[in-house]
Design an enzyme around this catalytic site. Structure first.
Site, PDB file in Angstrom:
ATOM      1  CG  ASN A  42      -0.425  -0.250   2.498  1.00 19.53           C
ATOM      2  OD1 ASN A  42       0.566  -0.953   2.618  1.00 19.53           O
ATOM      3  ND2 ASN A  42      -1.012   0.324   3.530  1.00 19.53           N
ATOM      4  CB  CYS A  53      -5.242  -1.242  -1.609  1.00 16.49           C
ATOM      5  SG  CYS A  53      -6.602  -0.447  -0.776  1.00 16.49           S
ATOM      6  CD  GLU A  55      -5.380  -5.678  -1.498  1.00 16.98           C
ATOM      7  OE1 GLU A  55      -4.830  -4.575  -1.376  1.00 16.98           O
ATOM      8  OE2 GLU A  55      -6.158  -6.148  -0.641  1.00 16.98           O
ATOM      9  CB  CYS A  86     -10.905  -2.196   0.059  1.00 16.39           C
ATOM     10  SG  CYS A  86     -10.219  -1.502  -1.461  1.00 16.39           S
ATOM     11  CB  CYS A  89      -8.608  -4.143  -4.057  1.00 12.80           C
ATOM     12  SG  CYS A  89      -7.434  -2.867  -3.584  1.00 12.80           S
TER      13      CYS A  89
HETATM   14  N1  THU Z   1      -5.205  -1.291   2.451  1.00 15.83           N
HETATM   15  C1  THU Z   1      -4.649  -2.178   1.558  1.00 15.83           C
HETATM   16  O1  THU Z   1      -3.475  -2.024   1.145  1.00 15.83           O
HETATM   17  N2  THU Z   1      -5.397  -3.214   1.102  1.00 15.83           N
HETATM   18  C2  THU Z   1      -6.686  -3.448   1.457  1.00 15.83           C
HETATM   19  O2  THU Z   1      -7.315  -4.350   0.929  1.00 15.83           O
HETATM   20  C3  THU Z   1      -7.319  -2.577   2.480  1.00 15.83           C
HETATM   21  C4  THU Z   1      -6.556  -1.394   2.939  1.00 15.83           C
HETATM   22  C5  THU Z   1      -4.374  -0.176   2.937  1.00 15.83           C
HETATM   23  C6  THU Z   1      -4.781   1.163   2.457  1.00 15.83           C
HETATM   24  C7  THU Z   1      -4.243   2.073   3.531  1.00 15.83           C
HETATM   25  O3  THU Z   1      -2.914   2.414   3.232  1.00 15.83           O
HETATM   26  C8  THU Z   1      -4.244   1.225   4.785  1.00 15.83           C
HETATM   27  O4  THU Z   1      -4.422  -0.113   4.359  1.00 15.83           O
HETATM   28  C9  THU Z   1      -5.320   1.612   5.797  1.00 15.83           C
HETATM   29  O5  THU Z   1      -6.554   1.637   5.185  1.00 15.83           O
END
Ligand code: THU
Length: 274
Positions: A42, A53, A55, A86, A89
């Site tokens: 992320n 994110c 992904e 999320c 993604c």
């Molecule tokens: N995040 C991800 O990298 N992947 C996900 O599926 C959910 C959230 C990250 C985004 C942000 O940098 C942190 O987690 C907090 O939301």
């Protein structure tokens, strides 16, 4: 490829995430049909909404590198329950990767695995994603050499040197071990006939490079990166010629290795006979 390998790659990618605002580090590793592993972490922004994110970083990196078909994605974060991607993604993965396997793991080895359509039932958008015209046909073959290449380490170095600075001056006399992935053990057949071997490795702690600089190993004179052995190279690869002391099961003992503990080993090759 084993699920554990994919998760390990996502765990390593997590450590390269840029998440100074949430401090919630997420790593993703995407397995392409060709067997390549493309990772993402992320990547946050002071303007919070600009955050992307892990992904999406992984899938966009892969698509831009020329990959179009995917098998699975592993996602790892430090949370009680394994991290589920999320909604955004899920939508992006559906468009670009279709109904792939999504393997979600936390740092305590709690793992869930689901197909993307279980996470995103009745998705919006074409299911014919794989029939979309791609730029592959447009890509001139002369440009193919630019496509990133990914390697899968066959083993790693085990010794007491944790940082490049801690490598002793008399490293040529010191012993190191090289642990070869047990799955690759058969590849060591008759290696014991060699006195010296070449170890090809990836300098995982090297960051950045200069094409031309003062090179300490060359009397502090200016040399091009391709005219020296400097570790900070466009591709942080190293080649070390070492004495092979012994082989036990999948563990090589070598003398004279100039690599630190944990360095991924990409290949072992014999030394060209003079
Ligand atoms: N995040 C991800 O990298 N992947 C996900 O599926 C959910 C959230 C990250 C985004 C942000 O940098 C942190 O987690 C907090 O939301």
């Amino acid at each position: 490829m084993k699920t554990e390998t994919l998760l390990a790659s996502a765990r390593a990618a997590r450590l390269r995430a840029y998440a100074p605002y949430s401090r919630f580090l997420v790593g993703a590793a995407l397995l392409t049909e060709e067997g390549a592993l493309i990772t993402g972490g992320n990547t946050e922004n002071a303007s919070y909404g600009m955050t992307v994110c892990a992904e999406r970083v992984a899938i966009w990196t892969a698509v831009h590198a020329g990959y179009r078909k995917f098998k699975s994605i592993a996602v790892v974060a430090d949370c009680v329950l394994p991290p589920t991607p999320c909604g955004a993604c899920r939508q992006v993965l559906w468009e670009l990767a279709g109904n792939i396997e999504v393997i979600m793991g936390n740092l305590n080895e709690k793992i869930i695995s689901m197909k993307l359509l279980e996470l995103l039932p009745q998705p919006f958008g074409s299911a014919a994603w794989s029939d979309n015209p791609t730029s592959d046909q447009l890509m001139h073959s002369e440009d193919m050499w630019r496509v990133p290449v990914s390697f899968h380490p066959v083993g790693h170095v085990v010794n007491n040197y944790q940082t490049p600075q801690s490598l002793p001056e008399n490293y040529k006399e010191q012993l190191s071990a090289i642990f070869i992935d047990p799955e690759m053990k058969e590849g060591l057949y008759r290696l014991n006939e060699e006195k010296k071997i070449n170890v090809i490795s990836y300098l995982h702690q090297a960051q950045g490079y200069t094409l031309k600089d003062k090179r300490s190993g060359r009397g502090n004179e200016v040399y091009g990166v391709f005219a020296c052995r400097a570790p900070l190279r466009p591709n942080a690869m190293a080649q070390s010629t070492v004495e092979l002391v012994e082989i036990r099961k999948n563990i090589l003992t070598v003398r004279g290795l100039d690599l630190i503990n944990g360095t991924p080993v990409l290949d072992i090759k014999t030394v060209m006979p003079q």
